[in-house]
Design a protein around this motif. Structure first.
Motif, mmCIF file in Angstrom:
data_model
loop_
_atom_site.group_PDB
_atom_site.id
_atom_site.type_symbol
_atom_site.label_atom_id
_atom_site.label_comp_id
_atom_site.label_asym_id
_atom_site.label_seq_id
_atom_site.Cartn_x
_atom_site.Cartn_y
_atom_site.Cartn_z
ATOM 1 N N VAL A 216 18.842 -27.329 -10.363
ATOM 2 C CA VAL A 216 19.575 -28.473 -10.912
ATOM 3 C C VAL A 216 20.395 -28.050 -12.132
ATOM 4 C CG1 VAL A 216 19.319 -30.701 -12.080
ATOM 5 C CG2 VAL A 216 17.989 -30.215 -10.019
ATOM 6 N N ALA A 217 19.797 -27.256 -13.003
ATOM 7 C CA ALA A 217 20.511 -26.794 -14.200
ATOM 8 C C ALA A 217 21.715 -25.931 -13.823
ATOM 9 C CB ALA A 217 19.559 -26.013 -15.099
ATOM 10 N N LEU A 218 21.540 -25.049 -12.854
ATOM 11 C CA LEU A 218 22.637 -24.181 -12.420
ATOM 12 C C LEU A 218 23.739 -24.971 -11.725
ATOM 13 C CD1 LEU A 218 20.494 -21.181 -11.158
ATOM 14 C CD2 LEU A 218 22.182 -21.093 -13.008
ATOM 15 N N HIS A 219 23.358 -25.987 -10.983
ATOM 16 C CA HIS A 219 24.362 -26.830 -10.330
ATOM 17 C C HIS A 219 25.252 -27.511 -11.371
ATOM 18 C CE1 HIS A 219 22.271 -27.367 -6.157
ATOM 19 N NE2 HIS A 219 22.589 -26.122 -6.434
ATOM 20 N N GLU A 220 24.653 -27.923 -12.466
ATOM 21 C CA GLU A 220 25.438 -28.574 -13.511
ATOM 22 C C GLU A 220 26.291 -27.563 -14.277
ATOM 23 O OE1 GLU A 220 24.999 -31.849 -17.102
ATOM 24 O OE2 GLU A 220 23.211 -31.066 -16.110
ATOM 25 N N GLU A 221 25.772 -26.363 -14.456
ATOM 26 C CA GLU A 221 26.485 -25.358 -15.241
ATOM 27 C C GLU A 221 27.619 -24.695 -14.464
ATOM 28 O OE1 GLU A 221 23.590 -22.606 -16.683
ATOM 29 O OE2 GLU A 221 22.368 -24.177 -17.603
#
Length: 223
Positions: free
Chosen positions: A52-57
């Motif tokens: 989820v964090a990588l998808h946002e970044e």
């Protein structure tokens, strides 16, 4: 002594100490299984949060298994063990993100009798919801065209939500000449993230101004 005697009688084994040892062994095994299940759940949570964090970044299309494993502090095989295919991973991530980011409640809109007021309130709430989540929504909507499993996950979440929201807002309008599918199309356009993004981005409007403008346009079309 009573419990020990009961165990001995129930087991039917000639050696009571054997019975007691078996009970202790099963108890330890139960603890180990519970601890293992907790560890697996924790590992799964770290993987999902990393994705989820990588998808946002960087976006789903640019997220790699190597980056996921590194962020979650697990091995690549561990990622595949918990999520053997991309569809399972996308579904888990969508559910996780939505739990942390609950959308406006469409049921509350049904309590507003006047359709014009209902649309305006709905757009104000939804546009305010989009604003702090713009980066994530931009990334996943952009990359959904490249990743079929992501497109499916979004259809089951965002797509179904917008459909239900449009149906709620379509009720109560006086214009009976407008076909139902046309009403829904107009409302979905007003509700869509990209509409808000255009109005507040290149359009230069605030969330409130964008909601007010689209509410008027919807009323002119459906009223």
């Amino acid at each position: 002594m009573v419990s020990f005697f009961w165990l001995y009688m129930v087991s039917g084994h000639p050696d009571p100490w054997f019975t007691l040892c078996q009970v202790k062994k099963e108890t330890r095994r139960g603890y180990r299984l519970k601890e293992r299940a907790q560890q697996q759940a924790e590992t799964r949570r770290r993987i999902v949060e990393a994705v989820v964090a990588l998808h946002e970044e960087v976006g789903p299309a640019r997220t790699t298994v190597v980056e996921i494993a590194d962020r979650a502090q697990v091995s690549r095989p561990t990622v595949y063990t918990h999520f053997p295919d991309e569809r399972l991973l996308m579904t888990a991530c969508s559910q996780h993100w939505l739990l942390a980011n609950p959308r406006p409640d469409t049921a509350a809109w049904k309590q507003i009798a006047d359709p014009r007021t209902r649309v305006r309130v709905a757009l104000e709430q939804l546009y305010s919801y989009y604003a702090p989540r713009e980066r994530m929504l931009s990334n996943v909507l952009r990359d959904s065209e490249l990743i079929p499993s992501l497109s499916e996950a979004l259809q089951n979440t965002i797509g179904s939500y917008l459909q239900g929201a449009a149906e709620t807002l379509a009720k109560g309008w006086d214009n009976r000449q407008r076909a139902r599918r046309e009403k829904l199309a107009v409302l979905k356009l007003a509700l869509h993230f990209h509409t808000w993004q255009t109005l507040t981005g290149s359009g230069g409007l605030t969330n409130g101004e964008a909601a007010e403008l689209m509410a008027r346009l919807v009323a002119e079309s459906l009223g």
